[in-house]
Scaffold this motif. Structure first.
Motif, PDB file in Angstrom:
ATOM      1  N   UNK A  15      40.553  26.922  41.907  1.00  5.14           N
ATOM      2  CA  UNK A  15      39.550  27.934  42.075  1.00  5.14           C
ATOM      3  C   UNK A  15      39.839  28.725  43.173  1.00  5.14           C
ATOM      4  N   UNK A  16      39.862  30.004  43.016  1.00  3.30           N
ATOM      5  CA  UNK A  16      40.134  30.827  44.346  1.00  3.30           C
ATOM      6  C   UNK A  16      38.928  31.876  44.459  1.00  3.30           C
ATOM      7  N   UNK A  17      38.942  32.078  45.600  1.00 10.46           N
ATOM      8  CA  UNK A  17      37.789  33.318  46.071  1.00 10.46           C
ATOM      9  C   UNK A  17      38.781  34.366  46.691  1.00 10.46           C
ATOM     10  N   UNK A  18      38.660  35.677  46.083  1.00  8.31           N
ATOM     11  CA  UNK A  18      39.577  36.693  46.365  1.00  8.31           C
ATOM     12  C   UNK A  18      38.621  37.709  46.825  1.00  8.31           C
ATOM     13  N   UNK A  19      38.832  38.374  48.010  1.00  9.12           N
ATOM     14  CA  UNK A  19      38.102  39.397  48.411  1.00  9.12           C
ATOM     15  C   UNK A  19      38.925  40.475  48.833  1.00  9.12           C
ATOM     16  N   UNK A  20      38.606  41.848  48.551  1.00  2.11           N
ATOM     17  CA  UNK A  20      39.266  42.999  48.934  1.00  2.11           C
ATOM     18  C   UNK A  20      38.598  43.945  49.801  1.00  2.11           C
ATOM     19  N   UNK A  21      39.045  44.390  51.025  1.00  2.00           N
ATOM     20  CA  UNK A  21      38.447  45.220  51.765  1.00  2.00           C
ATOM     21  C   UNK A  21      39.402  46.276  52.227  1.00  2.00           C
ATOM     22  N   UNK A  22      38.884  47.486  52.693  1.00  2.14           N
ATOM     23  CA  UNK A  22      39.686  48.699  53.053  1.00  2.14           C
ATOM     24  C   UNK A  22      38.669  49.459  53.935  1.00  2.14           C
ATOM     25  N   UNK A  23      39.135  50.733  54.390  1.00  2.19           N
ATOM     26  CA  UNK A  23      38.506  51.618  55.276  1.00  2.19           C
ATOM     27  C   UNK A  23      37.326  52.130  54.641  1.00  2.19           C
ATOM     28  N   UNK A  24      37.489  52.251  53.289  1.00  2.78           N
ATOM     29  CA  UNK A  24      36.523  52.785  52.364  1.00  2.78           C
ATOM     30  C   UNK A  24      35.745  51.667  51.252  1.00  2.78           C
TER      31      UNK A  24
END
Length: 275
Positions: free
Chosen positions: A54-63
């Protein structure tokens, strides 16, 4: 006079009788000057993502708005709590991140991108793979992956058998035994097994924890869902001086021997004075 050696003989007997059995000492060859140090070839071991993780995946960026489609929405759970003082009930809530399950094909269904093969990849490799795919659509994305069902199970002759969640990516057999509060006196330190599922095939490796060769094994570091089994030592169980009945017997023998020692010392002193 020979009587003066009686207290010393009794003391040496008690010292030998109370010494720790050799079979319960870990890594007995560490002090051997002729023993070469165990090669820590697997000190850089890094676990890989497996089917069923089971994976938690978060994606972030300047926008943040640009990466919003790549993040699963946070789920809110309602929970009811009761206050004991005035009898009223309150409705509370808690939030949790949704997870990805690595399916039998070793892949996950990721938003926008679709199916991504992650099984048999390290977290670093999985992060690089997703970042490369997302960077085609978003500038400089940052991906974070966590395995949230990483656990090992310790059973057999340990003080606290059970399944233990692991927060670190690197856990050894000794770490797992430590989580279970060490082996009991009846645990066979020469026969500790690690059971691992490799694509449906059960691999079983036996360790002798009385020897330092243990450190050079690739199974020294555990993978998620590994099982550590400590086999009981029936012979040790029968001979152990630490069973409840034997403790009582040893206490009685110690008391009697101490009394005899005191009496012998008094007799020796009296004889010495009368000379």
């Amino acid at each position: 006079m020979k009587l003066k050696f009686v207290p010393l003989a009794l003391f040496l007997y008690l010292l030998c009788a109370c010494s720790a059995p050799k079979g319960i000492t870990y890594f007995q060859d560490l002090d051997d000057p002729n023993k070469k140090p165990a090669a820590l070839e697997y000190n850089q071991y890094v676990p890989k993502i497996c089917t069923g993780d089971l994976l938690t995946i978060t994606v972030s960026a300047l926008d943040p708005a640009a990466v919003a489609p790549f993040n699963l929405p946070v789920v809110t759970f309602a929970k009811q709590t009761e206050q004991m003082f005035n009898g009223t009930k309150e409705i509370g809530s808690s939030q949790a991140m949704q997870t990805y399950t690595v399916d039998s094909d070793g892949s996950i269904n990721f938003p926008v991108i679709g199916k991504v093969q992650l099984a048999e990849k390290t977290k670093r490799e999985a992060v690089d793979l997703l970042q490369n795919k997302i960077s085609e659509l978003v500038k400089e994305p940052i991906v974070n992956i966590q395995i949230i069902n990483y656990k090992v199970t310790v059973i057999g002759e340990v003080l606290k058998p059970g399944s233990y969640p692991v927060n670190s990516d690197r856990v050894t057999v000794l770490d797992a035994i430590g989580m279970a509060n060490d082996l009991t006196i009846y645990g066979n330190r020469e026969n500790v097994k690690v059971i691992r599922d490799n694509n449906g095939k059960q691999d079983v490796v036996t360790f002798d924890l009385t020897k330092s060769d243990f450190f050079s094994s690739p199974y020294c570091y555990l993978q998620q869902n590994d099982i550590v089994y400590v086999q009981p030592n029936d012979k040790r169980k029968k001979q152990s001086r630490y069973s409840q009945t034997d403790q009582v017997d040893l206490s009685v023998i110690t008391a009697i021997t101490s009394s005899i020692s005191v009496i012998a010392s008094v007799i020796v002193s009296i004889i010495a004075v009368n000379k």
